[in-house]
Scaffold this motif. Structure first.
Motif, short mmCIF file in Angstrom:
data_model
loop_
_atom_site.label_atom_id
_atom_site.label_comp_id
_atom_site.label_asym_id
_atom_site.label_seq_id
_atom_site.Cartn_x
_atom_site.Cartn_y
_atom_site.Cartn_z
N GLU A 24 0.82 -1.21 0.00
CA GLU A 24 0.00 0.00 0.00
C GLU A 24 0.85 1.26 0.00
O GLU A 24 1.94 1.28 0.55
CB GLU A 24 -0.87 -0.01 1.26
CG GLU A 24 -2.13 0.79 1.19
CD GLU A 24 -3.11 0.28 0.15
OE1 GLU A 24 -3.21 0.92 -0.91
OE2 GLU A 24 -3.76 -0.75 0.38
N ASN A 25 0.33 2.31 -0.65
CA ASN A 25 0.90 3.66 -0.53
C ASN A 25 0.19 4.34 0.63
O ASN A 25 -1.04 4.30 0.72
CB ASN A 25 0.66 4.46 -1.81
CG ASN A 25 1.44 3.90 -2.98
OD1 ASN A 25 2.58 3.47 -2.84
ND2 ASN A 25 0.82 3.88 -4.14
N LEU A 26 0.97 4.96 1.51
CA LEU A 26 0.41 5.61 2.68
C LEU A 26 0.80 7.08 2.71
O LEU A 26 1.85 7.46 2.19
CB LEU A 26 0.94 4.98 3.97
CG LEU A 26 0.47 3.58 4.30
CD1 LEU A 26 1.32 2.57 3.60
CD2 LEU A 26 0.50 3.37 5.78
N ARG A 27 -0.05 7.85 3.38
CA ARG A 27 0.26 9.26 3.64
C ARG A 27 -0.13 9.56 5.08
O ARG A 27 -1.29 9.42 5.46
CB ARG A 27 -0.50 10.17 2.69
CG ARG A 27 -0.17 11.64 2.88
CD ARG A 27 -0.90 12.48 1.82
NE ARG A 27 -0.51 13.86 1.89
CZ ARG A 27 0.43 14.43 1.15
NH1 ARG A 27 1.09 13.72 0.27
NH2 ARG A 27 0.72 15.70 1.29
N GLU A 29 -0.14 12.49 7.94
CA GLU A 29 -0.09 13.95 8.06
C GLU A 29 -0.29 14.35 9.52
O GLU A 29 -1.07 13.73 10.23
CB GLU A 29 -1.21 14.61 7.25
CG GLU A 29 -1.21 14.24 5.79
CD GLU A 29 -2.45 14.71 5.04
OE1 GLU A 29 -2.41 14.67 3.81
OE2 GLU A 29 -3.45 15.09 5.69
N VAL A 40 4.41 15.85 6.81
CA VAL A 40 3.83 14.84 5.93
C VAL A 40 4.87 13.75 5.70
O VAL A 40 6.06 14.05 5.54
CB VAL A 40 3.45 15.44 4.54
CG1 VAL A 40 2.92 14.36 3.62
CG2 VAL A 40 2.45 16.54 4.69
N ASN A 41 4.41 12.50 5.66
CA ASN A 41 5.29 11.39 5.32
C ASN A 41 4.54 10.50 4.33
O ASN A 41 3.51 9.93 4.67
CB ASN A 41 5.68 10.61 6.57
CG ASN A 41 6.77 9.60 6.30
OD1 ASN A 41 7.38 9.59 5.23
ND2 ASN A 41 7.04 8.75 7.26
N ASP A 42 5.05 10.43 3.10
CA ASP A 42 4.50 9.54 2.08
C ASP A 42 5.39 8.31 2.01
O ASP A 42 6.61 8.45 1.88
CB ASP A 42 4.48 10.23 0.71
CG ASP A 42 3.43 11.32 0.63
OD1 ASP A 42 2.26 11.05 0.95
OD2 ASP A 42 3.78 12.46 0.26
N LEU A 43 4.79 7.13 2.13
CA LEU A 43 5.59 5.91 2.08
C LEU A 43 4.87 4.79 1.35
O LEU A 43 3.67 4.84 1.16
CB LEU A 43 5.96 5.38 3.46
CG LEU A 43 5.41 5.95 4.71
CD1 LEU A 43 4.95 4.88 5.66
CD2 LEU A 43 6.60 6.62 5.35
N GLN A 44 5.64 3.81 0.97
CA GLN A 44 5.12 2.57 0.39
C GLN A 44 5.54 1.45 1.33
O GLN A 44 6.71 1.32 1.64
CB GLN A 44 5.71 2.32 -0.99
CG GLN A 44 5.26 3.31 -2.04
CD GLN A 44 5.85 2.96 -3.39
OE1 GLN A 44 7.04 2.76 -3.53
NE2 GLN A 44 5.00 2.91 -4.39
N ARG A 70 -3.87 8.02 5.55
CA ARG A 70 -4.57 7.41 4.42
C ARG A 70 -3.74 6.25 3.92
O ARG A 70 -2.55 6.40 3.66
CB ARG A 70 -4.74 8.43 3.28
CG ARG A 70 -5.74 9.49 3.59
CD ARG A 70 -6.04 10.34 2.36
NE ARG A 70 -6.53 11.63 2.83
CZ ARG A 70 -5.91 12.78 2.64
NH1 ARG A 70 -4.79 12.83 1.99
NH2 ARG A 70 -6.43 13.89 3.10
N ALA A 71 -4.39 5.09 3.77
CA ALA A 71 -3.73 3.90 3.25
C ALA A 71 -4.72 3.23 2.32
O ALA A 71 -5.62 2.54 2.77
CB ALA A 71 -3.33 2.97 4.38
#
Length: 83
Positions: A24-27, A29, A40-44, A70-71
């Motif tokens: 999953e891609n996650l965000r 905040e 903010v941290n955007d991760l996979q 958000r995932a």
């Protein structure tokens, strides 16, 4: 499934437990109470259990903050207190 940040309240950082049923891609905040985005941290991440770190620097001073994750189709938010 998304857990709750621990510790909360905190005087340092926190950790947010999450289980992903698939990759999953996650965000993640962190906002102040006015809605201003502070961090903010955007991760996979791959399927499985994870602990997402929320550093103390994401919450620059004492007070209440809002976290939002958000995932994929999952979304959860809540409040954190830094003392």
């Amino acid at each position: 499934s998304i857990g709750l940040p621990r510790p909360n309240p905190t005087n340092a950082g926190s950790s947010l437990p999450i289980y992903l049923p698939g990759n999953e891609n996650l965000r993640l905040e962190i906002c102040d109470l006015t809605g201003k985005m502070l961090w903010v941290n955007d991760l996979q991440l791959e399927k499985g259990n994870h602990a997402l770190e929320i550093p103390a620097s994401a919450m620059p001073g004492k007070g209440m903050y809002v976290w939002r994750l958000r995932a994929g189709e999952m979304m959860k938010s809540g409040k954190m207190v830094r003392y």
